[in-house]
Design an enzyme around this catalytic site. Sequence first.
Site, PDB file in Angstrom:
ATOM      1  N   GLU A 189       5.419  -5.442   7.556  1.00  0.00           N
ATOM      2  CA  GLU A 189       4.816  -4.295   8.240  1.00  0.00           C
ATOM      3  C   GLU A 189       5.482  -3.965   9.577  1.00  0.00           C
ATOM      4  O   GLU A 189       5.587  -2.788   9.946  1.00  0.00           O
ATOM      5  CB  GLU A 189       3.316  -4.545   8.457  1.00  0.00           C
ATOM      6  CG  GLU A 189       2.476  -4.466   7.185  1.00  0.00           C
ATOM      7  CD  GLU A 189       2.576  -5.710   6.318  1.00  0.00           C
ATOM      8  OE1 GLU A 189       2.092  -5.667   5.173  1.00  0.00           O
ATOM      9  OE2 GLU A 189       3.138  -6.726   6.785  1.00  0.00           O
ATOM     10  N   GLY A 248       0.830  -1.192   0.000  1.00  0.00           N
ATOM     11  CA  GLY A 248       0.000   0.000   0.000  1.00  0.00           C
ATOM     12  C   GLY A 248       0.866   1.244   0.000  1.00  0.00           C
ATOM     13  O   GLY A 248       2.005   1.233   0.477  1.00  0.00           O
ATOM     14  N   ASP A 282      -1.619  -6.421   8.015  1.00  0.00           N
ATOM     15  CA  ASP A 282      -3.057  -6.212   7.799  1.00  0.00           C
ATOM     16  C   ASP A 282      -3.519  -6.900   6.517  1.00  0.00           C
ATOM     17  O   ASP A 282      -3.058  -7.979   6.203  1.00  0.00           O
ATOM     18  CB  ASP A 282      -3.378  -4.713   7.811  1.00  0.00           C
ATOM     19  CG  ASP A 282      -2.746  -3.951   6.662  1.00  0.00           C
ATOM     20  OD1 ASP A 282      -1.696  -4.387   6.140  1.00  0.00           O
ATOM     21  OD2 ASP A 282      -3.294  -2.897   6.283  1.00  0.00           O
ATOM     22  N   GLY A 296      -0.047  -4.546   0.696  1.00  0.00           N
ATOM     23  CA  GLY A 296      -1.272  -4.331  -0.059  1.00  0.00           C
ATOM     24  C   GLY A 296      -1.391  -5.215  -1.276  1.00  0.00           C
ATOM     25  O   GLY A 296      -2.497  -5.587  -1.685  1.00  0.00           O
TER      26      GLY A 296
END
Length: 461
Positions: free
Chosen positions: A163, A91, A171, A140
């Site tokens: 992350e 992301g 996530d 992402g």
Amino acid sequence: MYRKTFRVIRNCGFKKRMSTSTNMDPPQADVIHKRVFGNRIFILNRPAAYNALDLSMIRNMTPQLQAWNESDLCKVIILKATGNKAFCAGGDVKRVINDMEQGEEQHAIKFFEEEYQLNHLIATLDKPFVSFLDGITMGGGVGLSIHAPFRVATENTVFAMPEAKIGFFPDVGGSFFLPRFDGEVGTYLALTGASLKGLDVFLSGIATHYVPSQRLPLLENRLSEIECDDHEVINAVIEEFVAECNRDHSYALGGNVRKSIDRCFKGDSVEDILKALEQENSAWSRETINTLLRMSPTSLKVALKQLRKGKNMVITDCFKMEYRLAQKFLKTSDFARGVNHLLVNKEKTPPKWNPPSLEEVTDIEFYFDPHGTQELELLNIRSFENYPFSRFSLPSEEEIRRVVTGENMSKEDVVDFFLKDRIFKIGVREKVLEVLNRKAILLGGQERLGWVKDERVFTNL
């Protein structure tokens, strides 16, 4: 088995036609849409940014994906990317942190809301969805692919969930898919941010198929000839293009390394994991300790609790939990510090985390407390405890355990059972033998197998 599969394909139907395509977007669009007969194709188109996912791309894809899912003309949805390095490297968290620094908190929160909505939509589609993971696939990019029934790795695939390195948490559904990997592999990948490459992405179960990159255009053309949206047919077609496993290949997370991962990462606290790694006292364990000590201590503790909770949650609840976590991380310092230090300023040293040590991270319940956070509203209410299309992947270690402990079988019997169960899928023999060599023993010199767990032997008796 083969006859049944081919009969399904024949009844479904193929057409040999001259290939034509329709671009639905200008070539400069950040996500290009294409129609090629029954294929509906998304092409991630930010190669200079390693196809990093931003809110504009999410809003480009979501309504079109919903429309294609309802279209009778759509038979297969394909997701691929431009460029020769990345499928999607994650992301666009630099933009998210910039929004926070500019006082645009709601815009930053909106990114995660709509990203998780898209991830869940992919997980619950009726239409077959095929991701071509031809390059770097992180964060992402994992969210755009891991929930799909068909995930095609190539020799160029690099998978990671890094992350914790930037002060965030795994996530995009990580609380659901990571604890469902074999043993403690998911915990290891989440806490260390370790990467897997090429064939190992397939052998680990992250990808459902391994296809050399030069065959992807042929596979895409073949998929366009299909006149139905039957998942079994799509699977059989992809299998036509897979590569044989290299007999000399050594799975990076197999053998003694895997035994160490399961021993060390089974703890329910990061401190217990570090203690187990110290007791392991190997080059691998020392390197792993050094890796963990570079991560955000807060991220490590939150990620471990997130995975332990997610193991017993349905997928919708996992996304809702992650949405609350994301909002809390936006309001704490480590996420912004990690992104600015490592991604914006491109420093080589670890950031100065706050708190700086595991001992000083004392209140992780704050991150899981829903107070003061918005609730995630998903685009549909579909949910499940396990992925409904896992049969298209290699058999999991748990599946193998159930057969070993439930039947009186020899090693070759177990291999043959899964070859037939998976319709002689390439990679099954290698996966089953790796698991059996590590987890099964012959009982009393007999051909019958027992299952080893924590140095104890389990049988069907």
